[in-house]
Design an enzyme around this catalytic site. Structure first.
Site, mmCIF file in Angstrom:
data_model
loop_
_atom_site.group_PDB
_atom_site.id
_atom_site.type_symbol
_atom_site.label_atom_id
_atom_site.label_comp_id
_atom_site.label_asym_id
_atom_site.label_seq_id
_atom_site.Cartn_x
_atom_site.Cartn_y
_atom_site.Cartn_z
ATOM 1 N N GLU A 1 -9.616 3.042 -4.917
ATOM 2 C CA GLU A 1 -10.603 3.269 -3.647
ATOM 3 C C GLU A 1 -10.105 4.802 -3.020
ATOM 4 O OE1 GLU A 1 -11.762 -1.122 -1.841
ATOM 5 O OE2 GLU A 1 -10.115 0.131 -0.906
ATOM 6 N N LYS B 1 0.760 -1.380 0.052
ATOM 7 C CA LYS B 1 -0.059 -0.054 -0.005
ATOM 8 C C LYS B 1 0.738 1.356 0.129
ATOM 9 C CE LYS B 1 -4.335 -1.731 2.161
ATOM 10 N NZ LYS B 1 -5.132 -1.269 3.269
ATOM 11 N N ARG C 1 -8.266 -7.210 -8.335
ATOM 12 C CA ARG C 1 -9.147 -8.189 -8.492
ATOM 13 C C ARG C 1 -10.579 -7.774 -8.495
ATOM 14 N NH1 ARG C 1 -11.643 -7.920 -3.667
ATOM 15 N NH2 ARG C 1 -10.388 -7.060 -2.194
ATOM 16 N N GLU D 1 -1.113 7.245 8.403
ATOM 17 C CA GLU D 1 -1.619 8.436 7.462
ATOM 18 C C GLU D 1 -2.679 9.282 8.453
ATOM 19 O OE1 GLU D 1 -3.228 6.180 3.863
ATOM 20 O OE2 GLU D 1 -5.146 5.925 4.831
HETATM 21 P P1 ADP Z 1 -8.241 -2.839 3.850
HETATM 22 O O1 ADP Z 1 -7.563 -2.997 2.502
HETATM 23 O O2 ADP Z 1 -7.855 -3.559 4.969
HETATM 24 O O3 ADP Z 1 -9.648 -3.037 3.560
HETATM 25 P P2 ADP Z 1 -8.628 -0.012 3.218
HETATM 26 O O4 ADP Z 1 -7.104 0.934 3.302
HETATM 27 O O5 ADP Z 1 -9.104 -0.292 1.952
HETATM 28 O O6 ADP Z 1 -8.186 -1.320 4.033
HETATM 29 O O7 ADP Z 1 -9.446 0.655 4.411
HETATM 30 C C1 ADP Z 1 -10.646 -0.026 4.733
HETATM 31 C C2 ADP Z 1 -11.505 0.975 5.482
HETATM 32 O O8 ADP Z 1 -10.941 1.726 6.437
HETATM 33 C C3 ADP Z 1 -11.955 2.288 4.343
HETATM 34 O O9 ADP Z 1 -13.039 1.883 3.584
HETATM 35 C C4 ADP Z 1 -12.331 3.512 5.451
HETATM 36 O O10 ADP Z 1 -13.458 3.072 6.072
HETATM 37 C C5 ADP Z 1 -11.173 3.248 6.469
HETATM 38 N N1 ADP Z 1 -10.105 3.938 6.371
HETATM 39 C C6 ADP Z 1 -8.781 3.584 5.507
HETATM 40 N N2 ADP Z 1 -8.004 4.462 5.829
HETATM 41 C C7 ADP Z 1 -8.782 5.610 6.237
HETATM 42 C C8 ADP Z 1 -8.329 6.796 6.720
HETATM 43 N N3 ADP Z 1 -6.973 7.242 6.499
HETATM 44 N N4 ADP Z 1 -9.074 7.698 7.418
HETATM 45 C C9 ADP Z 1 -10.209 7.225 7.762
HETATM 46 N N5 ADP Z 1 -10.822 6.074 7.652
HETATM 47 C C10 ADP Z 1 -9.947 5.390 6.879
#
Ligand code: ADP
Length: 458
Positions: free
Chosen positions: A275, A116, A291, A200
């Protein structure tokens, strides 16, 4: 075109892939664990091979057994579905090295987006706005503290190899940071065999918006609009819809085109999902999935495009054959993920399905491998079905969704259908006013409107 595809997955997605193969005139090979010999994907496939005992490491993640199954059945290609080995670059490489086609992106792109930190750096270079934060792994607690104070609390500690919402910790002030780092590190190591973390900015009160991309690897890259996946529990999606009730048409077109542009710059091939977090005025890239997504049907319902069919065609070297301007978006679609679990405590509820009746009618689609008499094994994900409805408008879609969920009969195990029925009756949901933390407040606080609390929280 391929003659035979091995489907390296189980449950509803294995069935979904089987259906696309049949419609393309392709033979299918199901693989399964000993717990799944009676599963619907095994029953419907042309051939099946047992991989091993129930634990995923010995069956659905058992790469040598899957390759052997492809060899003995003389398959041409392997479709990984989602989860399991779908984002494992090493698996894609081994599949290709054994002379089979991996139905997915190149090994290079899977690897790139699987990290990531690298993914964010790459997308930033490609011109996308990314969530503010460190653009390298945190090497020490002191460095983490420095980055956190630079971007300002609250921050989110995340795993570079993360997925499924695991290895993520919200930190509100510097005192909590060391403990959060230790917790995230341990969780990441256990889940992903990598303890690389990054930090982040944590955004509260935001929406999860993602853009579906389709790229044939020979120059054609288009987007198929967005999905709003903000209704989540423990960072895992529960209900998804397209289009997002939060975006206007200008924002919709802009984020779609920006995403397609960035993916074009990468030379990507296959389906992919970009995303973002959406603050109400700005988008921030969080990650890309290389995917098929669980929620892909909502996009299929509003575009009429079969994404699995497109994946297979692209992998066989067929050009897309249409351009962005040919995509017509029609109406509204919503998907509910139905789990075998207690709708209040979320405790999994595996067991035998005593009675089964799936809803139908205009605009209703049920993706599920369930049948009466089937026993849901306890070893795998608790998602047992997806109810997807399409309507000319969001309102029509909501009425239809309620009707479909009310019709759905699954007895013998507990399911999350009652939770979905409560959720879609809530005024906030009806009005499209929700963010990524809305569902957790809803679950904790009963059925009253959560919107006022959301504003107070912010
Ligand atoms: P994973 O790959 O584990 O699903 P993601 O990076 O796609 O992780 O994040 C999953 C969810 O976590 C997002 O849809 C959001 O709801 C929350 N999230 C991720 N990053 C942040 C952020 N920087 N601030 C607030 N919520 C976040």
């Amino acid at each position: 075109m391929f003659d035979k595809v091995l489907i390296a997955n189980r449950g509803e997605i294995a069935l979904r892939i089987h259906r696309a193969c049949r419609e393309l005139g392709i033979h299918t090979v199901a693989v399964h664990s000993t717990a799944d010999s009676e599963a619907m994907h095994v029953r419907l496939a042309d051939e099946s091979v047992c991989l091993g005992p129930p634990p995923p490491g010995e069956s659905y993640l058992n790469i040598p057994a899957i390759i052997a199954a492809a060899e003995i059945t003389n398959a041409d290609a392997v479709h990984p579905g989602y989860g399991f080995l779908s984002e494992n670059a090493n698996f894609a490489l081994i599949v290709e090295e054994h002379g089979f086609t991996f139905i997915g992106p190149s090994v290079r792109h899977i690897r790139l987006m699987g990290d990531k930190i690298e993914a964010k750096a790459t997308m930033k270079r490609a011109g996308l706005p990314v969530v503010p934060g460190g653009d390298a792994p945190v090497r020490s607690d002191a460095e983490a503290a420095r980055i956190a104070s630079e971007i300002g609390y609250p921050v989110l500690v995340k795993a570079a190899a993360g997925g499924g919402g695991r290895g993520m910790k919200i930190v509100h002030d510097s005192d909590q940071l060391p403990q959060a780092l230790a917790g995230a590190r341990a969780e990441a190591q256990a889940s992903f065999a990598s303890d690389i973390l990054y930090i982040e900015k944590y955004f509260d009160g935001v929406r999860h918006i993602e853009v579906q991309i389709l790229a044939d690897g020979i120059g054609n890259v288009i987007h198929l609009g967005e999905r709003d996946c903000s209704l989540q529990r423990r960072h895992q999606k529960v209900l998804e819809e397209s289009p997002s009730p939060a975006l206007n048409d200008d924002e919709r077109v802009e984020i779609g085109e920006q995403s397609a542009q960035a993916i074009r710059a990468l030379g990507y091939r296959g389906v992919g999902t970009v995303e973002y977090l959406y603050t109400g005025s700005a988008f921030y890239f969080i990650e890309m999935n290389t995917r098929l997504q669980v929620e892909h049907p909502v996009t299929e319902m509003v575009t009429g495009i079969d994404l699995v069919r497109e994946q297979i065609r692209i992998a066989s070297g067929t050009p897309l054959g249409y351009a962005q301007g040919d995509i017509a978006f029609s109406g509204h679609a919503i998907e509910c993920r139905i789990n075998a679990e207690n709708p209040e405590t979320f405790v999994p509820s595996p067991g035998r399905i005593e009675g089964y009746h799936a809803p139908g009618g205009l605009g209703v689609r049920v993706d599920s491998a369930l049948y009466a008499g089937y026993t849901i094994p306890p070893y795998y994900d608790s998602m047992i079905a997806k109810v997807i409805v399409h309507g000319a408008s969001r309102n029509e879609c909501l009425m239809r969704l309620r009707r479909a969920l009310e019709e759905y009969v699954i007895t013998g195990v507990e399911t999350s259908i009652p939770l979905h029925l409560r959720l879609i009756a809530n005024p906030d949901f009806v009005n499209g006013v929700y963010d990524t933390r809305w569902l957790e407040r809803f679950v904790a606080g009963g059925d009253k409107s959560q919107a006022s609390r959301s504003v107070a929280d912010a």
